[in-house]
Structure formats: C-alpha cells, structure tokens
Design a protein around this motif. Sequence first.
Motif, PDB file in Angstrom:
ATOM      1  N   GLY A 123     -55.893 -14.296 -62.467  1.00 29.64           N
ATOM      2  CA  GLY A 123     -55.697 -14.007 -63.880  1.00 29.64           C
ATOM      3  C   GLY A 123     -54.261 -13.719 -64.254  1.00 29.64           C
ATOM      4  O   GLY A 123     -53.957 -13.547 -65.437  1.00 29.64           O
ATOM      5  N   SER A 124     -53.356 -13.700 -63.291  1.00 32.55           N
ATOM      6  CA  SER A 124     -51.957 -13.374 -63.569  1.00 32.55           C
ATOM      7  C   SER A 124     -51.260 -14.396 -64.462  1.00 32.55           C
ATOM      8  O   SER A 124     -50.200 -14.113 -65.018  1.00 32.55           O
ATOM      9  CB  SER A 124     -51.168 -13.248 -62.264  1.00 32.55           C
ATOM     10  N   LEU A 125     -51.845 -15.573 -64.576  1.00 36.83           N
ATOM     11  CA  LEU A 125     -51.241 -16.621 -65.410  1.00 36.83           C
ATOM     12  C   LEU A 125     -51.859 -16.683 -66.803  1.00 36.83           C
ATOM     13  O   LEU A 125     -51.556 -17.593 -67.584  1.00 36.83           O
ATOM     14  CB  LEU A 125     -51.398 -17.979 -64.717  1.00 36.83           C
ATOM     15  N   THR A 126     -52.683 -15.714 -67.142  1.00 40.94           N
ATOM     16  CA  THR A 126     -53.460 -15.777 -68.388  1.00 40.94           C
ATOM     17  C   THR A 126     -52.587 -15.934 -69.621  1.00 40.94           C
ATOM     18  O   THR A 126     -52.786 -16.854 -70.429  1.00 40.94           O
ATOM     19  CB  THR A 126     -54.333 -14.517 -68.528  1.00 40.94           C
ATOM     20  N   HIS A 127     -51.636 -15.035 -69.827  1.00 43.11           N
ATOM     21  CA  HIS A 127     -50.865 -15.043 -71.076  1.00 43.11           C
ATOM     22  C   HIS A 127     -49.950 -16.254 -71.182  1.00 43.11           C
ATOM     23  O   HIS A 127     -49.834 -16.865 -72.254  1.00 43.11           O
ATOM     24  CB  HIS A 127     -50.073 -13.745 -71.209  1.00 43.11           C
ATOM     25  N   ILE A 128     -49.297 -16.619 -70.092  1.00 41.62           N
ATOM     26  CA  ILE A 128     -48.432 -17.800 -70.132  1.00 41.62           C
ATOM     27  C   ILE A 128     -49.264 -19.050 -70.389  1.00 41.62           C
ATOM     28  O   ILE A 128     -48.876 -19.918 -71.167  1.00 41.62           O
ATOM     29  CB  ILE A 128     -47.624 -17.920 -68.820  1.00 41.62           C
ATOM     30  N   SER A 129     -50.424 -19.145 -69.752  1.00 49.75           N
ATOM     31  CA  SER A 129     -51.294 -20.290 -69.983  1.00 49.75           C
ATOM     32  C   SER A 129     -51.738 -20.352 -71.438  1.00 49.75           C
ATOM     33  O   SER A 129     -51.738 -21.421 -72.059  1.00 49.75           O
ATOM     34  CB  SER A 129     -52.512 -20.203 -69.058  1.00 49.75           C
ATOM     35  N   HIS A 130     -52.087 -19.205 -71.997  1.00 45.18           N
ATOM     36  CA  HIS A 130     -52.643 -19.151 -73.352  1.00 45.18           C
ATOM     37  C   HIS A 130     -51.592 -19.414 -74.422  1.00 45.18           C
ATOM     38  O   HIS A 130     -51.845 -20.178 -75.366  1.00 45.18           O
ATOM     39  CB  HIS A 130     -53.279 -17.786 -73.577  1.00 45.18           C
ATOM     40  N   TYR A 131     -50.434 -18.806 -74.285  1.00 45.81           N
ATOM     41  CA  TYR A 131     -49.436 -18.852 -75.354  1.00 45.81           C
ATOM     42  C   TYR A 131     -48.359 -19.918 -75.141  1.00 45.81           C
ATOM     43  O   TYR A 131     -47.869 -20.502 -76.112  1.00 45.81           O
ATOM     44  CB  TYR A 131     -48.757 -17.486 -75.494  1.00 45.81           C
ATOM     45  N   ASP A 132     -47.963 -20.178 -73.892  1.00 39.25           N
ATOM     46  CA  ASP A 132     -46.863 -21.103 -73.631  1.00 39.25           C
ATOM     47  C   ASP A 132     -47.325 -22.410 -73.004  1.00 39.25           C
ATOM     48  O   ASP A 132     -46.722 -23.451 -73.228  1.00 39.25           O
ATOM     49  CB  ASP A 132     -45.818 -20.442 -72.711  1.00 39.25           C
TER      50      ASP A 132
END
Length: 286
Positions: free
Chosen positions: A98-107
């Motif tokens: 889950g460490s890639l969640t925000h980058i995956s979602h927003y960028d």
Amino acid sequence: MSNNYLVLQTDFGLVDGAVSAMYGVAYTVSPTISIENLTHDIPPYDIWVASYRLYQTVKYWPVGTVFVSVVDPGVGSERQSVVAKTKSGHYIITPDNGSLTHISHYDGLEEVRLIDEVKSRLPHSEESHTFHGRDIYAYNGARMASGEVTFEELGSVTDVDNIQKLEITDSTLDGTIMKGSIDVLDVRFGSLWTSIPSTFMKEIDIEHGNSLQVTIYHDNKKVYQNIMKFAKSFADVNVGEPLVYVNSLVNLGVAVNQDSFSDLYNIGTGDEWKIEIRKAPKIIFD
C-alpha cells in the motif's frame, strides 16, 4: 534512467544502527552515489503515512531519482517487493503493501515490476528474513541509482492494477460544501493537511479573510466544529486562534497559530477522518 540519487524513507528512527547499515550497503555497491533522507520518523508500521510522504516529496526531486521506502510490518511474509516507475519518471522500491497508494492515485504509475527476493538481494544475506530494508531495498536501490542494473532488469512486469492499495476517498464539492479527508499531519506543528484542493475555494468564491465553518468526523461521528478565518498566513490570526490556510501541496490545511490542532482536539489522520468546510453563515451551527 536513474541519476545517481538514492533517497531513503523508513519507520526505523535513528536510535540504532539500522539506517546506517542501509547506508553502508548502498555505499558498498557504489561509493559515488548520493544518498539522502526523506524521513526515518514515519510512525511505526504506518503504511498510510509512508504513502503520503512519498506523494508529498517525490515530484520535487530530479527525474530519475530512486526512492526506497521501507515501512514493512509484513517483512518475511508472503508480501512481495516491487519497483515502480512513476509517470513523472521517478523510481520507488518498496514492499507491495500500500506504500504506493497516493502516488498511484494522484500522480500515476507508468509501470511496476516484481523484485525476486531470492536472486536480487545482498550477497550472503539469505538466512536473514527480518531486515529487507538493508538486504533487498537499500541494496537494489543503490544498484539502480548507480546504473549497475536498469529498472527493466530488476524484475518482471506486473499489472499496475494488481498492486496493493489503501482506500482513498476523493474530495468533493457538494454545492457549497467542500468534503475530504484528513490525510496527514504537519508533524512538528500539529496542523491538519486535508485532501481538499484549494481550487474548490475559487469555485465557490471564498476569499482570504472569509469565515469558514469547519466540521470534522471520525468514523462518521462528529468530533469537532468551529468557525475560523481563511487566512493567507498564520500571522493573520491571533496566537491560539484556529485558521484554514493553503498548505505547500496547494490543499487546504487547518491549524492553530503557535499550537498543535491535532493535540488540542485529539484529531488523527487517515481515510476514517473526514472534514467538511463551507463559508460560515451568520447562524448557529446546524
């Protein structure tokens, strides 16, 4: 292509030799790489915060920078290790937890590859199963940063949609009510960083100096409500007064001038913490 920068993030702290060992392994791979710290003070096991700090930071580094993020409560288990290439051209080596969640979602992620934890690891570390930060992540991060291996050589392609992701609720503008989550703290000062983009303010004609009604919910239960000023800077309100402001990611933040909003009102972070902001009417709270 990598650019010789290796940036480390962990929840290890600096009270023992763990981070130093990661540095040592990386420099043994290549003494000419440049190793920097994102942070080693992620709260223990807090994958959500680790994910957000990557999102907060990665885009401000030169294209090709390699990031290693190790917040890994599942170390030694069946969870996989991955290396991701972001759409911005940066690389992140991390557990698939889950460490890639925000980058995956927003960028956005361009491609993700699975790292073979048997083949691609520090030589003679096969018997250790609890320090992958040193044996797999720092080791392979240094190999990538130095150009010893390429992104393509480090692992086999996996579907971007198959990686583990935490739940994110997108911010919304519902009429004149801005809704979002409290994503993370400005840790040193206790300010709340929300997921609400400042562009919402322009869409509903809110200007600096306007009074706003702020309501915070935890697991759908209202835990805080107050009226505060939309300020350009902390100095626009008196010491001890709350305010809404635009943070460094150009999202809305909530703070108390020279105090910790989080500590004062016991406010936490994550998708279960929701916030609503609207222009304050001259009426009692509804």
